[in-house]
Design an enzyme around this catalytic site. Structure first.
Site, PDB file in Angstrom:
ATOM      1  N   SER A  45       6.700  -4.417  34.547  1.00  0.00           N
ATOM      2  CA  SER A  45       5.604  -4.701  35.483  1.00  0.00           C
ATOM      3  C   SER A  45       5.936  -4.177  36.891  1.00  0.00           C
ATOM      4  O   SER A  45       5.040  -3.751  37.619  1.00  0.00           O
ATOM      5  CB  SER A  45       5.265  -6.190  35.517  1.00  0.00           C
ATOM      6  OG  SER A  45       6.299  -6.933  36.107  1.00  0.00           O
ATOM      7  N   LYS A  56      31.136   1.838  28.836  1.00  0.00           N
ATOM      8  CA  LYS A  56      30.193   1.918  29.964  1.00  0.00           C
ATOM      9  C   LYS A  56      30.421   3.174  30.810  1.00  0.00           C
ATOM     10  O   LYS A  56      29.482   3.814  31.278  1.00  0.00           O
ATOM     11  CB  LYS A  56      30.389   0.667  30.813  1.00  0.00           C
ATOM     12  CG  LYS A  56      29.493   0.540  31.999  1.00  0.00           C
ATOM     13  CD  LYS A  56      29.781  -0.816  32.626  1.00  0.00           C
ATOM     14  CE  LYS A  56      28.799  -1.121  33.691  1.00  0.00           C
ATOM     15  NZ  LYS A  56      28.576  -2.568  33.809  1.00  0.00           N
ATOM     16  N   LEU A  90      25.350  -4.820  35.034  1.00  0.00           N
ATOM     17  CA  LEU A  90      26.053  -4.550  36.279  1.00  0.00           C
ATOM     18  C   LEU A  90      26.310  -3.047  36.359  1.00  0.00           C
ATOM     19  O   LEU A  90      26.554  -2.398  35.341  1.00  0.00           O
ATOM     20  CB  LEU A  90      27.397  -5.286  36.295  1.00  0.00           C
ATOM     21  CG  LEU A  90      27.336  -6.792  36.552  1.00  0.00           C
ATOM     22  CD1 LEU A  90      28.743  -7.378  36.471  1.00  0.00           C
ATOM     23  CD2 LEU A  90      26.708  -7.099  37.894  1.00  0.00           C
ATOM     24  N   ILE A  91      26.236  -2.500  37.550  1.00  0.00           N
ATOM     25  CA  ILE A  91      26.478  -1.066  37.738  1.00  0.00           C
ATOM     26  C   ILE A  91      27.978  -0.873  37.959  1.00  0.00           C
ATOM     27  O   ILE A  91      28.581  -1.511  38.827  1.00  0.00           O
ATOM     28  CB  ILE A  91      25.677  -0.542  38.946  1.00  0.00           C
ATOM     29  CG1 ILE A  91      24.172  -0.837  38.790  1.00  0.00           C
ATOM     30  CG2 ILE A  91      25.926   0.943  39.164  1.00  0.00           C
ATOM     31  CD1 ILE A  91      23.498  -0.187  37.612  1.00  0.00           C
ATOM     32  N   HIS A 107      15.373  -9.120  42.806  1.00  0.00           N
ATOM     33  CA  HIS A 107      15.834 -10.323  42.097  1.00  0.00           C
ATOM     34  C   HIS A 107      14.856 -11.458  42.382  1.00  0.00           C
ATOM     35  O   HIS A 107      14.469 -11.672  43.535  1.00  0.00           O
ATOM     36  CB  HIS A 107      17.250 -10.683  42.573  1.00  0.00           C
ATOM     37  CG  HIS A 107      17.820 -11.841  41.822  1.00  0.00           C
ATOM     38  ND1 HIS A 107      18.320 -11.717  40.541  1.00  0.00           N
ATOM     39  CD2 HIS A 107      17.925 -13.154  42.141  1.00  0.00           C
ATOM     40  CE1 HIS A 107      18.727 -12.899  40.115  1.00  0.00           C
ATOM     41  NE2 HIS A 107      18.489 -13.788  41.072  1.00  0.00           N
TER      42      HIS A 107
END
Ligand code: GRF
Length: 190
Positions: free
Chosen positions: A13, A65, A92-93, A109
Protein backbone atom coordinates in the site's frame (compact mmCIF):
# COMPACT_ATOMS: atom_id res chain seq x y z
CA UNK A 1 15.15 13.08 -11.88
CA UNK A 2 15.95 11.08 -8.76
CA UNK A 3 15.66 7.34 -9.17
CA UNK A 4 14.13 5.45 -6.30
CA UNK A 5 14.11 1.74 -5.52
CA UNK A 6 11.21 0.65 -3.34
CA UNK A 7 11.89 -2.43 -1.21
CA UNK A 8 8.71 -4.21 -0.17
CA UNK A 9 7.63 -7.71 0.83
CA UNK A 10 3.91 -7.38 1.43
CA UNK A 11 0.68 -5.79 0.29
CA UNK A 12 2.40 -2.71 -1.11
CA UNK A 13 0.00 0.00 0.00
CA UNK A 14 2.95 2.36 0.55
CA UNK A 15 4.31 1.42 -2.88
CA UNK A 16 0.88 2.41 -4.26
CA UNK A 17 0.96 5.74 -2.43
CA UNK A 18 4.47 6.53 -3.69
CA UNK A 19 3.59 5.60 -7.27
CA UNK A 20 0.44 7.74 -7.07
CA UNK A 21 2.49 10.71 -5.82
CA UNK A 22 4.89 10.38 -8.77
CA UNK A 23 1.91 10.29 -11.13
CA UNK A 24 0.21 13.36 -9.68
CA UNK A 25 3.48 15.26 -9.54
CA UNK A 26 3.69 15.78 -5.77
CA UNK A 27 6.76 13.52 -5.76
CA UNK A 28 9.27 14.45 -8.44
CA UNK A 29 11.05 11.13 -8.75
CA UNK A 30 11.02 7.96 -10.75
CA UNK A 31 10.24 4.61 -9.13
CA UNK A 32 12.87 2.83 -11.15
CA UNK A 33 12.86 -0.50 -9.34
CA UNK A 34 10.97 -2.73 -6.93
CA UNK A 35 13.08 -5.06 -4.83
CA UNK A 36 11.11 -7.89 -3.24
CA UNK A 37 12.26 -10.94 -1.27
CA UNK A 38 8.89 -12.72 -1.47
CA UNK A 39 8.07 -13.94 -4.99
CA UNK A 40 4.37 -14.35 -4.10
CA UNK A 41 3.86 -10.93 -2.52
CA UNK A 42 0.97 -8.81 -3.77
CA UNK A 43 3.33 -5.93 -4.44
CA UNK A 44 5.03 -7.95 -7.22
CA UNK A 45 1.75 -8.08 -9.15
CA UNK A 46 1.25 -4.34 -8.58
CA UNK A 47 4.70 -3.58 -9.97
CA UNK A 48 3.89 -5.64 -13.06
CA UNK A 49 0.68 -3.67 -13.61
CA UNK A 50 2.52 -0.36 -13.23
CA UNK A 51 5.43 -1.37 -15.41
CA UNK A 52 7.92 -0.96 -12.55
CA UNK A 53 11.01 -3.10 -13.22
CA UNK A 54 11.39 -5.59 -10.40
CA UNK A 55 14.17 -7.59 -8.85
CA UNK A 56 12.35 -10.41 -7.07
CA UNK A 57 14.44 -13.00 -5.32
CA UNK A 58 14.15 -15.90 -2.93
CA UNK A 59 16.73 -15.56 -0.14
CA UNK A 60 16.83 -19.36 0.15
CA UNK A 61 18.47 -19.49 -3.29
CA UNK A 62 21.53 -17.66 -1.90
CA UNK A 63 24.19 -18.99 0.43
CA UNK A 64 23.77 -16.12 2.88
CA UNK A 65 22.61 -12.52 3.29
CA UNK A 66 25.93 -11.15 2.06
CA UNK A 67 25.41 -12.97 -1.24
CA UNK A 68 21.90 -11.70 -1.94
CA UNK A 69 22.77 -8.18 -0.80
CA UNK A 70 25.76 -8.16 -3.17
CA UNK A 71 23.38 -9.08 -6.00
CA UNK A 72 20.97 -6.31 -4.93
CA UNK A 73 23.80 -3.76 -4.93
CA UNK A 74 24.77 -4.86 -8.43
CA UNK A 75 21.18 -4.32 -9.66
CA UNK A 76 20.89 -0.95 -7.87
CA UNK A 77 24.14 0.26 -9.38
CA UNK A 78 23.17 -0.91 -12.87
CA UNK A 79 19.89 1.00 -12.54
CA UNK A 80 21.73 4.04 -11.11
CA UNK A 81 19.45 4.20 -8.07
CA UNK A 82 19.79 7.30 -5.87
CA UNK A 83 17.56 6.39 -2.91
CA UNK A 84 16.38 3.16 -1.31
CA UNK A 85 12.87 3.41 0.10
CA UNK A 86 12.01 0.58 2.49
CA UNK A 87 8.26 0.01 2.60
CA UNK A 88 7.53 -3.18 4.46
CA UNK A 89 10.79 -4.97 3.60
CA UNK A 90 10.98 -7.18 6.66
CA UNK A 91 14.75 -7.59 6.96
CA UNK A 92 17.60 -5.82 8.66
CA UNK A 93 19.96 -4.27 6.12
CA UNK A 94 23.45 -5.72 6.32
CA UNK A 95 26.81 -4.04 5.77
CA UNK A 96 27.05 -5.18 2.14
CA UNK A 97 24.07 -3.01 1.19
CA UNK A 98 24.40 -0.37 3.87
CA UNK A 99 27.94 0.72 3.07
CA UNK A 100 27.47 1.78 -0.58
CA UNK A 101 24.12 3.47 0.19
CA UNK A 102 24.83 4.95 3.63
CA UNK A 103 22.53 7.96 4.23
CA UNK A 104 20.43 7.07 1.21
CA UNK A 105 18.23 4.38 2.75
CA UNK A 106 15.04 5.33 4.56
CA UNK A 107 12.28 3.35 6.23
CA UNK A 108 8.75 3.93 7.45
CA UNK A 109 7.65 2.44 10.75
CA UNK A 110 4.11 2.40 12.14
CA UNK A 111 4.82 3.85 15.61
CA UNK A 112 6.38 6.92 17.16
CA UNK A 113 9.92 5.58 17.50
CA UNK A 114 11.74 4.87 19.75
CA UNK A 115 8.48 3.43 21.10
CA UNK A 116 7.47 0.02 19.75
CA UNK A 117 10.30 -0.91 17.35
CA UNK A 118 10.31 -4.25 15.53
CA UNK A 119 7.47 -6.50 14.48
CA UNK A 120 3.78 -5.66 14.90
CA UNK A 121 4.28 -2.12 16.15
CA UNK A 122 0.57 -1.40 15.82
CA UNK A 123 -0.33 -4.46 17.92
CA UNK A 124 2.31 -3.49 20.49
CA UNK A 125 0.86 0.03 20.78
CA UNK A 126 -2.68 -1.30 20.95
CA UNK A 127 -1.83 -3.81 23.69
CA UNK A 128 -0.03 -1.10 25.66
CA UNK A 129 -3.26 0.95 25.50
CA UNK A 130 -1.40 4.15 24.60
CA UNK A 131 -3.51 7.21 23.78
CA UNK A 132 -1.22 8.38 21.01
CA UNK A 133 0.80 6.39 18.50
CA UNK A 134 1.81 7.33 14.97
CA UNK A 135 4.26 6.99 12.14
CA UNK A 136 8.02 7.55 11.84
CA UNK A 137 10.20 7.98 8.76
CA UNK A 138 13.87 7.43 9.57
CA UNK A 139 17.27 6.78 8.07
CA UNK A 140 18.33 3.16 8.15
CA UNK A 141 21.34 1.93 10.06
CA UNK A 142 22.32 -1.57 11.10
CA UNK A 143 19.90 -1.65 14.04
CA UNK A 144 16.22 -2.49 14.28
CA UNK A 145 14.38 0.81 13.62
CA UNK A 146 17.19 2.77 15.29
CA UNK A 147 18.34 5.23 12.61
CA UNK A 148 18.07 9.02 12.84
CA UNK A 149 14.46 10.23 12.73
CA UNK A 150 13.46 12.37 9.73
CA UNK A 151 9.72 12.89 10.25
CA UNK A 152 6.98 11.81 12.61
CA UNK A 153 3.25 12.22 12.75
CA UNK A 154 1.02 11.34 15.67
CA UNK A 155 -2.23 9.37 15.46
CA UNK A 156 -4.71 9.53 18.34
CA UNK A 157 -5.97 6.23 19.66
CA UNK A 158 -9.60 7.07 20.26
CA UNK A 159 -11.53 5.39 23.07
CA UNK A 160 -13.10 2.17 21.86
CA UNK A 161 -11.00 2.01 18.70
CA UNK A 162 -10.33 -1.54 17.48
CA UNK A 163 -6.88 -2.71 16.45
CA UNK A 164 -8.06 -2.73 12.82
CA UNK A 165 -9.30 0.85 13.07
CA UNK A 166 -5.97 1.95 14.52
CA UNK A 167 -4.15 0.18 11.70
CA UNK A 168 -6.31 1.94 9.12
CA UNK A 169 -5.72 5.34 10.72
CA UNK A 170 -1.95 4.73 10.82
CA UNK A 171 -1.82 3.56 7.22
CA UNK A 172 -3.70 6.65 6.05
CA UNK A 173 -1.04 8.80 7.70
CA UNK A 174 1.75 6.66 6.21
CA UNK A 175 0.40 7.13 2.70
CA UNK A 176 0.60 10.93 3.03
CA UNK A 177 3.73 11.26 5.15
CA UNK A 178 6.03 8.94 3.20
CA UNK A 179 5.76 10.53 -0.28
CA UNK A 180 5.84 14.03 1.24
CA UNK A 181 8.97 13.23 3.27
CA UNK A 182 10.74 11.66 0.28
CA UNK A 183 9.96 14.77 -1.77
CA UNK A 184 11.45 17.00 0.94
CA UNK A 185 14.59 14.85 1.16
CA UNK A 186 15.25 14.75 -2.56
CA UNK A 187 14.64 18.45 -3.07
CA UNK A 188 17.05 19.19 -0.23
CA UNK A 189 19.52 17.01 -2.14
CA UNK A 190 20.76 15.30 1.04
C1 GRF B 1 3.74 -0.48 6.81
O1 GRF B 1 2.87 -0.38 7.90
C2 GRF B 1 5.10 0.06 7.19
O2 GRF B 1 5.05 1.02 8.19
C3 GRF B 1 5.81 -1.17 7.70
O3 GRF B 1 5.34 -2.21 6.90
C4 GRF B 1 4.04 -1.92 6.44
C5 GRF B 1 4.00 -2.15 4.95
O4 GRF B 1 2.69 -2.10 4.46
N1 GRF B 1 7.25 -0.96 7.65
P1 GRF B 1 2.43 -2.05 2.90
O5 GRF B 1 2.99 -3.31 2.28
O6 GRF B 1 3.04 -0.82 2.36
O7 GRF B 1 0.92 -2.03 2.76
Amino acid sequence: MNKLAVFASGAGSNYDAIIEATKNGTLEAEIALLVCDKPNAKVVEKAKQNGTPAFVFDPKQYRNKQMFEAKIVEVLQTEKIDWIILAGYMRLIGDTLLRPFEGKIINIHPSLLPAFPGLDAIGQAFDAAVKVSGVTVHYVDSGMDTGKIIAQQAVDVEDGMTREELQKAIQQVEHQLYPATIQKLITRGE
